[in-house]
Design an enzyme around this catalytic site. Structure first.
Site, mmCIF file in Angstrom:
data_model
loop_
_atom_site.group_PDB
_atom_site.id
_atom_site.type_symbol
_atom_site.label_atom_id
_atom_site.label_comp_id
_atom_site.label_asym_id
_atom_site.label_seq_id
_atom_site.Cartn_x
_atom_site.Cartn_y
_atom_site.Cartn_z
ATOM 1 N N ASP A 105 61.148 61.991 73.413
ATOM 2 C CA ASP A 105 60.150 61.160 74.098
ATOM 3 C C ASP A 105 60.459 60.948 75.583
ATOM 4 O O ASP A 105 60.431 59.823 76.080
ATOM 5 C CB ASP A 105 60.039 59.784 73.427
ATOM 6 C CG ASP A 105 59.920 59.850 71.919
ATOM 7 O OD1 ASP A 105 59.406 60.856 71.409
ATOM 8 O OD2 ASP A 105 60.350 58.888 71.251
ATOM 9 N N GLU A 143 49.344 60.737 69.204
ATOM 10 C CA GLU A 143 50.255 59.812 69.873
ATOM 11 C C GLU A 143 50.642 60.382 71.234
ATOM 12 O O GLU A 143 50.154 61.431 71.657
ATOM 13 C CB GLU A 143 51.512 59.595 69.014
ATOM 14 C CG GLU A 143 52.315 60.860 68.767
ATOM 15 C CD GLU A 143 53.405 60.697 67.723
ATOM 16 O OE1 GLU A 143 53.346 59.719 66.944
ATOM 17 O OE2 GLU A 143 54.305 61.553 67.658
#
Length: 292
Positions: free
Chosen positions: A15, A185
């Site tokens: 991430d 997402e």
């Protein structure tokens, strides 16, 4: 100048959010481990865009005493000489659980970051979006937008001057849904030549269906239509690439920062950070990103 790289971190991370501050490159990243071991955020710093040093645990988590686990998906933005870090905690599954999106502040992009408001910034499911995967975007007029959301829903809000809440959007809403087709997402926004580019991850991060789509529009508040897949499996390099950030380097070259899984790894937490060039065609469309 940045260089394509997949050897940034010696341990598993995911991430990534990338920033260029004061001539240095910063990558803020999740510790890619089981949730009960994800207790803080790590940072990688480079002076030359090639060699990286690690700074662990940049948040003073004692200022977030309600955190149980699952600290992940950081994003940072500078405003008036301060640096604001937003991240998710506790992986809440409904509105009765304690957690959500948290905001911290520091006088340095390296931290330490401390709790900015003393409580959650967003702790409820709004428009169906799980409060995770936040991304800050600063427009040319210095307005700061927050994009976030999991569970196939994406919201946008505009931060207030004190970075402790929101101001109404032009339609009067504080938080607006802008979910594009195929969104799962990991939103990411940037602006180039007066065009807004929105990237998001689709598929399942735990398997080879994970990949990145993008769209283009003339407003950050648009509902972006998907144009193409720009980052997906390469059977010669890696699989499950996604949850990306970006940097426009000092020479105008764009780079995408993302995580991916080595071909010989099957455990879902075996994710490494990577950097590759992001190029555009004559119409401004993003060309398919070649993993190196």
């Amino acid at each position: 100048m940045l260089k394509p790289n997949s050897n940034i971190a010696k341990t598993n991370h995911a991430d990534p959010e990338a920033r260029l501050y004061n001539g240095k490159y910063y990558i803020y990243a999740t510790k890619s481990r089981p949730y009960n071991q994800q207790k803080n955020i790590d940072l990688y710093i480079s002076d030359d865009g090639e060699h990286w040093r690690e700074k662990k645990d940049i948040i003073d988590m004692s200022t977030f005493p309600y955190t149980k686990n699952a600290v992940w998906a950081p994003s940072v933005i500078e405003k008036n000489g301060l640096y604001y870090l937003i991240f998710a905690i506790n992986d809440i599954q409904n509105n009765n659980e304690d957690g959500g999106l948290e905001i911290a502040v520091s006088s340095s992009p390296e931290g330490p970051f401390v709790n900015h408001i003393g409580t959650h910034l967003i702790d409820k499911f709004i428009n169906g979006a799980q409060p995770i995967d936040a991304h800050f975007f600063k427009d040319d007029d210095d307005k700061i937008y927050l994009f976030y959301g999991g569970w196939d829903h994406c919201n946008v809000a505009m931060m207030n001057e004190d970075m402790n809440g929101f101001v109404p959007l032009p339609n009067g809403e504080l938080i607006k849904e802008i979910t594009p087709q195929g969104y799962h997402e990991a939103p990411c926004m940037f602006k180039r030549n007066d065009v807004y580019y929105f990237m998001w991850s689709t598929g399942n991060w735990m398997d080879g269906t994970y990949k990145v789509l993008y769209g283009m529009a003339d407003s950050p508040l648009a509902t972006f239509e998907p144009i193409d897949e720009i980052l997906n499996n390469d059977n010669d390099v890696a699989k499950a690439p996604g949850h990306n950030g970006y940097i426009e380097d000092i020479d105008g070259q764009y780079y995408v920062f993302y995580h991916r899984r080595p071909l010989d790894k099957t455990m879902c937490h075996c994710r490494i950070l990577a950097i590759d060039k992001m190029n555009f065609d004559d119409n401004g469309r993003i060309q398919k990103i070649q993993m190196t």
